[in-house]
Scaffold this active site. Structure first.
Site, PDB file in Angstrom:
ATOM      1  N   CYS A  88     -17.744  48.588 -24.640  1.00  0.00           N
ATOM      2  CA  CYS A  88     -16.529  48.239 -23.919  1.00  0.00           C
ATOM      3  C   CYS A  88     -15.364  48.807 -24.706  1.00  0.00           C
ATOM      4  O   CYS A  88     -15.557  49.433 -25.750  1.00  0.00           O
ATOM      5  CB  CYS A  88     -16.418  46.750 -23.678  1.00  0.00           C
ATOM      6  N   ARG A 145      -8.163  38.166 -17.115  1.00  0.00           N
ATOM      7  CA  ARG A 145      -9.517  37.763 -17.529  1.00  0.00           C
ATOM      8  C   ARG A 145      -9.469  36.525 -18.412  1.00  0.00           C
ATOM      9  O   ARG A 145     -10.427  35.765 -18.460  1.00  0.00           O
ATOM     10  CB  ARG A 145     -10.181  38.886 -18.331  1.00  0.00           C
ATOM     11  N   ARG A 176     -20.513  47.268 -29.276  1.00  0.00           N
ATOM     12  CA  ARG A 176     -21.031  45.933 -28.994  1.00  0.00           C
ATOM     13  C   ARG A 176     -22.518  45.904 -28.615  1.00  0.00           C
ATOM     14  O   ARG A 176     -22.879  45.537 -27.488  1.00  0.00           O
ATOM     15  CB  ARG A 176     -20.169  45.256 -27.919  1.00  0.00           C
ATOM     16  N   ASP A 195      -9.603  37.924 -32.313  1.00  0.00           N
ATOM     17  CA  ASP A 195      -8.936  37.739 -31.017  1.00  0.00           C
ATOM     18  C   ASP A 195      -7.439  37.438 -31.148  1.00  0.00           C
ATOM     19  O   ASP A 195      -6.738  37.325 -30.139  1.00  0.00           O
ATOM     20  CB  ASP A 195      -9.614  36.614 -30.218  1.00  0.00           C
ATOM     21  N   LYS A 210     -11.771  29.849 -22.423  1.00  0.00           N
ATOM     22  CA  LYS A 210     -12.672  30.776 -21.726  1.00  0.00           C
ATOM     23  C   LYS A 210     -13.948  30.993 -22.529  1.00  0.00           C
ATOM     24  O   LYS A 210     -15.053  30.945 -21.991  1.00  0.00           O
ATOM     25  CB  LYS A 210     -11.952  32.123 -21.527  1.00  0.00           C
ATOM     26  N   ASN A 211     -13.804  31.256 -23.823  1.00  0.00           N
ATOM     27  CA  ASN A 211     -14.981  31.597 -24.628  1.00  0.00           C
ATOM     28  C   ASN A 211     -15.858  30.391 -24.947  1.00  0.00           C
ATOM     29  O   ASN A 211     -16.952  30.542 -25.497  1.00  0.00           O
ATOM     30  CB  ASN A 211     -14.567  32.325 -25.915  1.00  0.00           C
TER      31      ASN A 211
HETATM   32  N1  EPU Z   1     -22.907  42.701 -32.912  1.00  0.00           N
HETATM   33  C1  EPU Z   1     -24.007  43.478 -33.167  1.00  0.00           C
HETATM   34  N2  EPU Z   1     -25.194  43.145 -32.575  1.00  0.00           N
HETATM   35  C2  EPU Z   1     -25.308  42.053 -31.755  1.00  0.00           C
HETATM   36  C3  EPU Z   1     -24.173  41.246 -31.498  1.00  0.00           C
HETATM   37  C4  EPU Z   1     -22.973  41.597 -32.095  1.00  0.00           C
HETATM   38  O1  EPU Z   1     -23.927  44.457 -33.915  1.00  0.00           O
HETATM   39  O2  EPU Z   1     -26.407  41.799 -31.260  1.00  0.00           O
HETATM   40  C5  EPU Z   1     -21.593  43.056 -33.517  1.00  0.00           C
HETATM   41  C6  EPU Z   1     -20.574  43.426 -32.433  1.00  0.00           C
HETATM   42  O3  EPU Z   1     -20.708  44.766 -32.031  1.00  0.00           O
HETATM   43  C7  EPU Z   1     -19.258  43.136 -33.109  1.00  0.00           C
HETATM   44  C8  EPU Z   1     -19.590  41.929 -34.002  1.00  0.00           C
HETATM   45  O4  EPU Z   1     -21.029  41.925 -34.145  1.00  0.00           O
HETATM   46  O5  EPU Z   1     -18.883  44.217 -33.905  1.00  0.00           O
HETATM   47  C9  EPU Z   1     -19.136  40.596 -33.444  1.00  0.00           C
HETATM   48  O6  EPU Z   1     -19.725  40.364 -32.177  1.00  0.00           O
HETATM   49  P1  EPU Z   1     -20.059  38.913 -31.631  1.00  0.00           P
HETATM   50  O7  EPU Z   1     -21.440  38.934 -31.078  1.00  0.00           O
HETATM   51  O8  EPU Z   1     -19.725  37.896 -32.668  1.00  0.00           O
HETATM   52  O9  EPU Z   1     -19.027  38.800 -30.447  1.00  0.00           O
HETATM   53  P2  EPU Z   1     -19.320  38.431 -28.924  1.00  0.00           P
HETATM   54  O10 EPU Z   1     -20.195  37.263 -28.830  1.00  0.00           O
HETATM   55  O11 EPU Z   1     -19.691  39.665 -28.184  1.00  0.00           O
HETATM   56  C10 EPU Z   1     -17.310  36.764 -28.796  1.00  0.00           C
HETATM   57  C11 EPU Z   1     -16.100  36.588 -27.933  1.00  0.00           C
HETATM   58  C12 EPU Z   1     -15.113  37.698 -28.235  1.00  0.00           C
HETATM   59  C13 EPU Z   1     -14.739  37.621 -29.708  1.00  0.00           C
HETATM   60  C14 EPU Z   1     -15.994  37.710 -30.584  1.00  0.00           C
HETATM   61  C15 EPU Z   1     -15.719  37.541 -32.068  1.00  0.00           C
HETATM   62  C16 EPU Z   1     -16.993  35.517 -25.967  1.00  0.00           C
HETATM   63  C17 EPU Z   1     -17.296  35.611 -24.519  1.00  0.00           C
HETATM   64  N3  EPU Z   1     -16.492  36.616 -26.539  1.00  0.00           N
HETATM   65  O12 EPU Z   1     -17.855  38.030 -28.461  1.00  0.00           O
HETATM   66  O13 EPU Z   1     -13.965  37.446 -27.438  1.00  0.00           O
HETATM   67  O14 EPU Z   1     -13.853  38.659 -30.043  1.00  0.00           O
HETATM   68  O15 EPU Z   1     -16.927  36.687 -30.182  1.00  0.00           O
HETATM   69  O16 EPU Z   1     -15.102  36.331 -32.320  1.00  0.00           O
HETATM   70  O17 EPU Z   1     -17.148  34.482 -26.581  1.00  0.00           O
HETATM   71  C18 EPU Z   1     -11.958  37.979 -26.299  1.00  0.00           C
HETATM   72  O18 EPU Z   1     -11.931  36.818 -25.887  1.00  0.00           O
HETATM   73  O19 EPU Z   1     -10.987  38.763 -26.198  1.00  0.00           O
HETATM   74  C19 EPU Z   1     -13.180  38.466 -26.958  1.00  0.00           C
HETATM   75  C20 EPU Z   1     -13.451  39.769 -27.084  1.00  0.00           C
END
Ligand code: EPU
Length: 416
Positions: A116, A395, A121, A303, A22-23
């Site tokens: 969320c 999801r 986030r 995850d 998915k990711n």
């Molecule tokens: N963060 C910031 N500012 C930003 C972006 C992120 O402070 O602009 C912080 C977030 O709040 C969090 C940390 O950085 O505390 C990590 O966030 P990241 O951006 O790396 O995560 P994401 O891209 O929102 C993806 C996956 C998540 C997974 C995380 C970490 C997808 C669609 N989602 O989220 O997947 O946990 O990377 O590996 O790729 C799941 O599948 O259950 C899931 C939540």
């Protein structure tokens, strides 16, 4: 509402096939917006988040022709630059369309995702670094308005290796003038997959697999056919399930190298695993407690934290698990406690006293991975566990009840 009923304790056997990730597919689907040539994605998993992204693409004027689980996209008819609140509120990954829309149309209006269940986030890393690529950004009425007369390559250094920001900036760099260099980039396998997909269409992304990605801007992309990598998080969930139920079973169709930290940790606890090129086989093992700290890749993935906590409740000895990525990702803890687990939360860590027998109870899903942890615990618990709010599971876990039934578990999806 859908519920899952699990009769435990279970013993699993046989093989389970892992679905494409998915990711990996979510950013790849957003990247469809970059090309006006036809692209086919194969074996798209039947998941709510994937459907939401397809809906978003269709709302923007992209033609999506479905042939079973293969979908051919034609984004030559892209007509809208807006991601609405209604869709973004159901799936944060909608923010991935920002980079591609700026590349293709020079503007984007994307609803702010908001917090969320697992954390606040923010998206500051996405936005601050897009500004360095000649994008003007304004926040108004709950939307991000972004505009550029042309994207320019830039050297951007991420303050944290955010997965989503790395993906958005990579997509913005594809048509930018000159070179975009992303330092302190996230290194998750799904990022490599997005880069490989973009390169298969003619983009020039190098440094794949490292924390320094270099994107040389190109003039256009071609079409093509692609399938995402196997879902390492789904695979980890089933491997942990195999160990929790002391089962001999094979989890296949993914790359175990994408999970080496998890597998190393499990082996350190005493897990007997056979690790092949594209599968892992579990054997009944006597496990002891462990210390787990979640970190960006190649560290232990956030995850898999909830599923690991579920495992640690049933092994002998004590464990300590620290969550470093999301500030509120322990919502499975009170639910696991309802099943008889002994877990105490202290700030961003939980202390687990293992080896308590689990017994069935009604429990509730709170987010995707917390839900998976509850299913795993229910497989070990004596009696009939009813799991509510399983839309969270839908999801990200394709055909979970069916896959577990095939492995011999008594798991049923009911609507009541
Ligand atoms: N963060 C910031 N500012 C930003 C972006 C992120 O402070 O602009 C912080 C977030 O709040 C969090 C940390 O950085 O505390 C990590 O966030 P990241 O951006 O790396 O995560 P994401 O891209 O929102 C993806 C996956 C998540 C997974 C995380 C970490 C997808 C669609 N989602 O989220 O997947 O946990 O990377 O590996 O790729 C799941 O599948 O259950 C899931 C939540």
């Amino acid at each position: 509402m859908d519920k899952i009923i699990v009769k435990g304790p279970a013993r699993l056997s046989g093989e389970v096939e892992i679905s494409p990730a998915k990711n990996a597919y979510l950013p790849i689907l957003a990247a469809i917006l970059l090309t006006d040539k036809k692209v086919t994605l194969t074996n798209l998993p039947k998941l709510r988040d994937i459907n939401t992204m397809l809906k978003l693409l269709e709302m923007m004027g992209v033609e999506c022709n479905r042939d079973g689980k293969n979908v051919t996209f034609d984004a030559s008819s892209l007509s809208s630059h807006e991601a609405t609140y209604e869709l973004v509120k159901t799936m944060r990954a909608s923010i991935f369309v920002l980079g591609p829309l700026l590349s293709r149309l020079g503007k984007a209006k994307v609803s702010l995702p908001g917090g969320c269940a697992i954390g606040t986030r923010p998206i500051d890393i996405h936005l601050d670094n897009l500004e360095k690529m000649n994008v003007k950004i304004e926040m108004k009425n709950g939307f991000v308005f972004a505009e550029t007369d042309h994207l320019t390559g830039a050297l951007v250094k991420l303050k944290f290796p955010s997965v989503g920001a790395t993906e958005n900036l990579m997509m913005a760099g594809v048509f930018a003038d000159g070179q975009t260099i992303i330092e302190n980039a996230a290194m998750e396998p799904e990022i490599d997959d997005l880069a490989n997909f973009l390169n298969s269409l003619g983009a020039k992304v190098s440094g794949i697999g490292t924390s320094r990605l270099v994107i040389d801007g190109v003039k256009e992309l071609n079409g093509g056919t692609y399938q995402a990598i196997g879902d390492r998080i789904e695979a980890a969930t089933y491997i942990i399930g195999g160990l929790m139920t002391k089962s001999e079973m094979t989890v296949k169709n993914f790359n175990p190298k994408h999970l080496f930290n998890v597998l190393e940790n499990l082996q350190g606890m005493g897990a007997k695993l056979e690790i092949g090129d594209n599968y892992v086989k579990t054997y009944p093992s006597s496990l002891k407690g462990s210390k787990v700290i979640t970190e960006p890749f190649p560290g232990f993935p956030t995850d898999v934290q909830a599923q690991m906590v579920a495992l640690l409740t049933v092994v002998e000895g004590n464990s300590l698990v620290t969550e470093n990525i999301f500030e509120n990702r322990f919502m499975h803890v009170p639910e696991l406690t309802r099943l008889g687990a002994s877990i105490e939360q202290l700030g961003s860590s939980v202390f687990i006293e293992g080896g308590r027998p689990l017994t069935a109870a009604p429990v509730m899903c709170t987010d995707l991975r917390a839900s998976a942890a509850l299913v795993l615990a229910a497989l070990c618990a004596y009696g009939e566990t009813k799991i509510d709010r399983v839309y969270h599971l839908q999801r990200g876990y394709e055909d979970l009840p069916e896959k577990l039934q095939k492995l011999g578990a008594h798991v049923e999806l009911v609507n009541e």
